[in-house]
Design an enzyme around this catalytic site. Structure first.
Site, mmCIF file in Angstrom:
data_model
loop_
_atom_site.group_PDB
_atom_site.id
_atom_site.type_symbol
_atom_site.label_atom_id
_atom_site.label_comp_id
_atom_site.label_asym_id
_atom_site.label_seq_id
_atom_site.Cartn_x
_atom_site.Cartn_y
_atom_site.Cartn_z
ATOM 1 N N PRO A 89 1.023 -1.247 0.125
ATOM 2 C CA PRO A 89 0.017 -0.005 0.114
ATOM 3 C C PRO A 89 0.699 1.100 0.141
ATOM 4 O O PRO A 89 0.423 2.133 -0.343
ATOM 5 C CB PRO A 89 -0.748 0.050 1.253
ATOM 6 N N GLU A 116 3.525 -7.283 8.133
ATOM 7 C CA GLU A 116 3.660 -5.929 8.144
ATOM 8 C C GLU A 116 4.279 -5.498 6.849
ATOM 9 O O GLU A 116 4.119 -4.320 6.693
ATOM 10 C CB GLU A 116 4.434 -5.515 9.341
ATOM 11 N N ARG A 154 -5.085 -8.147 -20.500
ATOM 12 C CA ARG A 154 -6.171 -7.766 -21.483
ATOM 13 C C ARG A 154 -5.417 -6.781 -22.453
ATOM 14 O O ARG A 154 -6.060 -6.739 -23.556
ATOM 15 C CB ARG A 154 -7.364 -7.347 -20.739
ATOM 16 N N ASP A 169 -11.977 1.591 -23.951
ATOM 17 C CA ASP A 169 -12.278 1.318 -22.358
ATOM 18 C C ASP A 169 -12.166 2.623 -21.775
ATOM 19 O O ASP A 169 -11.569 3.700 -22.076
ATOM 20 C CB ASP A 169 -11.187 0.655 -21.835
HETATM 21 N N1 ADE Z 1 -0.911 -4.890 -0.109
HETATM 22 C C1 ADE Z 1 -1.803 -4.502 1.073
HETATM 23 N N2 ADE Z 1 -2.266 -3.583 0.300
HETATM 24 C C2 ADE Z 1 -2.070 -3.309 -0.866
HETATM 25 C C3 ADE Z 1 -2.397 -2.316 -1.753
HETATM 26 N N3 ADE Z 1 -3.321 -1.434 -1.526
HETATM 27 N N4 ADE Z 1 -1.714 -2.204 -3.017
HETATM 28 C C4 ADE Z 1 -0.867 -3.411 -3.244
HETATM 29 N N5 ADE Z 1 -0.448 -4.348 -2.141
HETATM 30 C C5 ADE Z 1 -0.892 -4.211 -0.998
#
Ligand code: ADE
Length: 225
Positions: A89, A116, A154, A169
Site C-alpha cells: 500500500p 507488516e 488484457r 475502455d
Molecule cells: N498489499 C496490501 N495492501 C495493498 C495495496 N493497496 N496495494 C498493493 N499491495 C497491497
C-alpha cells in the site's frame, strides 16, 4: 510475456488465472504466468519466512533470505531479469497508464507481501519498484497482483476478441467510458437513446463523446484537470 508471481499463497491464483481473458491469453501463449512459493525457499526447519521488526512494534516482517533466494531462482530461468515489483500500500498508485507500461515489458516479477511488509533491504537489493492498487490496506499483495495481471494481460495484442475494445475502455483516453445499450429497444419503459438507433455514425460518435465527458464530470471530476 512472462509474469512471475512470488507469493506465500500460490493456490489463491487458480481461480482468477483460470477463467475468461487471462485464461485465453495463457492458452494462446501470449503470456506465461509462473507462480513460486516463497516458503519453498525458507532455509530453517520451521519454514519460517517472517520475523519480528527491529526496534519493536506490531506485526511481522518478511525476511530477506527466502525472498532473495526465490527472486534469484526465477531470474536464472530466463535471460531477461524482469521488472521487479513489490506490492504494497506504500507504493506508487497503479493506473491504466502503468498497466500499459507494464504490458510493454517482456517480463514482470510481482512479489506479494504479507504481515507488516517486507524487510526494506528486499526493495533496495533488488532495485524493486513499489506499487499499490489503491488507498486501502489488503491482507496481502496477492489480490493486488491479480488485479495487475488482469489489467496488463488484457492489453496484450491478441488477448481481446475485438482488438478495438481496449482502445475505447474507460481511462484509455483519460475519460470514463460512455454508456452501452443492447436489445431490446425498450425494457420496462426505459428506451434506448434514439441516436444509437439512427445509424448516423457521426452523431453516434458525438453523443458518445458528450456522454463520456458528462460521466467523467459527474463521477471523476479529478480526471478532467
Ligand atoms: N498489499 C496490501 N495492501 C495493498 C495495496 N493497496 N496495494 C498493493 N499491495 C497491497
Amino acid at each position: 510475456m512472462r509474469i512471475d508471481v512470488l507469493t506465500l499463497f500460490p493456490d489463491m491464483f487458480a481461480s482468477p488465472l483460470g477463467f475468461s481473458i487471462v485464461k485465453r491469453a495463457q492458452d494462446r501463449q501470449l503470456v506465461n504466468i509462473v507462480l513460486s512459493n516463497i516458503r519453498d525457499f525458507a532455509k530453517n526447519s520451521y519454514k519460517k519466512v517472517d520475523d519480528k521488526p527491529y526496534g519493536g512494534g506490531a506485526g511481522m516482517v518478511l525476511m530477506c533470505q527466502p525472498v532473495f533466494d526465490c527472486i534469484e531462482n526465477v531470474q536464472k530461468q530466463d535471460e531477461n531479469p524482469g521488472r521487479v515489483i513489490l506490492l504494497t500500500p506504500g507504493g506508487k498508485k497503479f493506473d491504466q497508464k502503468l498497466a500499459q507500461d507494464f504490458a510493454n515489458e517482456k517480463r514482470l516479477i510481482l512479489i506479494a507481501g504479507h504481515y507488516e511488509g517486507f524487510d526494506e533491504r528486499i526493495r533496495i537489493g533488488t532495485n524493486a519498484e513499489e506499487v499499490s492498487i489503491g488507498d486501502y490496506v489488503l491482507s496481502g499483495g496477492e489480490l493486488a497482483a491479480m488485479v495487475i495481471i488482469d489489467a496488463v494481460v488484457r492489453l496484450l495484442p491478441g488477448a481481446l476478441g475485438d482488438d478495438d475494445s481496449a482502445a475505447c475502455d474507460s481511462f484509455s483516453d483519460g475519460l470514463l467510458e460512455y454508456p452501452h445499450y443492447t436489445r431490446p429497444e425498450v425494457f420496462r419503459d426505459m428506451k434506448v437513446p434514439d441516436v444509437l438507433l439512427s445509424g448516423n455514425h457521426k452523431d453516434i460518435e458525438n453523443w458518445r463523446k458528450q456522454q463520456s465527458l458528462e460521466k467523467t464530470k459527474q463521477q471523476r471530476p479529478d480526471l478532467l484537470k
